[in-house]
Motif scaffolding. Structure first.
Motif, short mmCIF file in Angstrom:
data_model
loop_
_atom_site.label_atom_id
_atom_site.label_comp_id
_atom_site.label_asym_id
_atom_site.label_seq_id
_atom_site.Cartn_x
_atom_site.Cartn_y
_atom_site.Cartn_z
N PRO A 194 6.39 5.25 6.63
CA PRO A 194 7.03 4.95 5.21
C PRO A 194 8.39 5.37 5.25
CG PRO A 194 4.87 6.30 5.20
CD PRO A 194 5.39 6.17 6.59
N GLN A 249 0.90 -1.22 0.05
CA GLN A 249 -0.01 -0.04 -0.07
C GLN A 249 0.85 1.16 -0.01
OE1 GLN A 249 -2.89 -0.03 3.39
NE2 GLN A 249 -3.37 -2.17 2.88
N HIS A 250 1.97 1.25 0.68
CA HIS A 250 2.62 2.53 1.18
C HIS A 250 4.14 2.54 0.58
CE1 HIS A 250 -0.41 3.89 3.73
NE2 HIS A 250 -0.39 2.44 4.24
N VAL A 293 9.04 0.46 3.86
CA VAL A 293 8.55 1.08 5.31
C VAL A 293 9.82 0.83 6.28
CG1 VAL A 293 5.99 0.62 5.22
CG2 VAL A 293 7.62 -1.20 6.18
N LEU A 299 1.56 3.21 10.53
CA LEU A 299 0.74 2.68 9.49
C LEU A 299 -0.08 1.65 9.46
CD1 LEU A 299 3.44 2.92 6.78
CD2 LEU A 299 1.60 4.60 7.07
#
Length: 118
Positions: A43, A21-22, A25, A93
């Motif tokens: 992130p 999704q991001h 990380v 997150l």
């Protein structure tokens, strides 16, 4: 070589979802009160580590940093990152996923300590 930080399979699966999704990380464990003692996921590149912070290892190919004061407190334990249902820290997150990362630990054996601190 013994790992100083590891993740459970459930934590690894959640980390992979967050990466999808991001993007990449990273983790930080500050050792503060309340949620500060929970591992926080950000992130990569959006959280600036300081010169006194320590790269403890990697989980799911993601760097895991710890504050020096927390490291001094916990350096004789293996940190085990797990997940539990419920929302944790406001800035981590995984909150919207309905889970929070949870810290468990175990003491290193005498043999592991000798390997880590020759």
């Amino acid at each position: 070589m013994v790992d100083t930080v590891i993740a459970t399979p459930e934590a690894e699966a959640l980390i992979q979802r967050l990466i999808a999704q991001h993007g990449p990380v990273m983790f930080f464990l500050s050792g503060g009160c309340c949620e500060g003692s929970a591992p926080n996921c950000y992130p990569r590149g959006e959280f600036v580590v300081g010169p006194a912070d320590i790269l403890l290892g990697q989980i799911a190919a993601s760097p895991f940093y710890i504050s020096r004061s927390q490291y001094e407190f916990s350096k004789h334990t293996q940190l085990i990152i797990d997940v539990v249902p419920g929302r944790g820290g406001m800035f981590s997150l995984e909150g919207p996923e309905g889970y929070s990362f949870h810290l468990r630990s175990r003491l290193f054996t005498d043999e592991e300590i000798a390997e880590l601190f020759p």
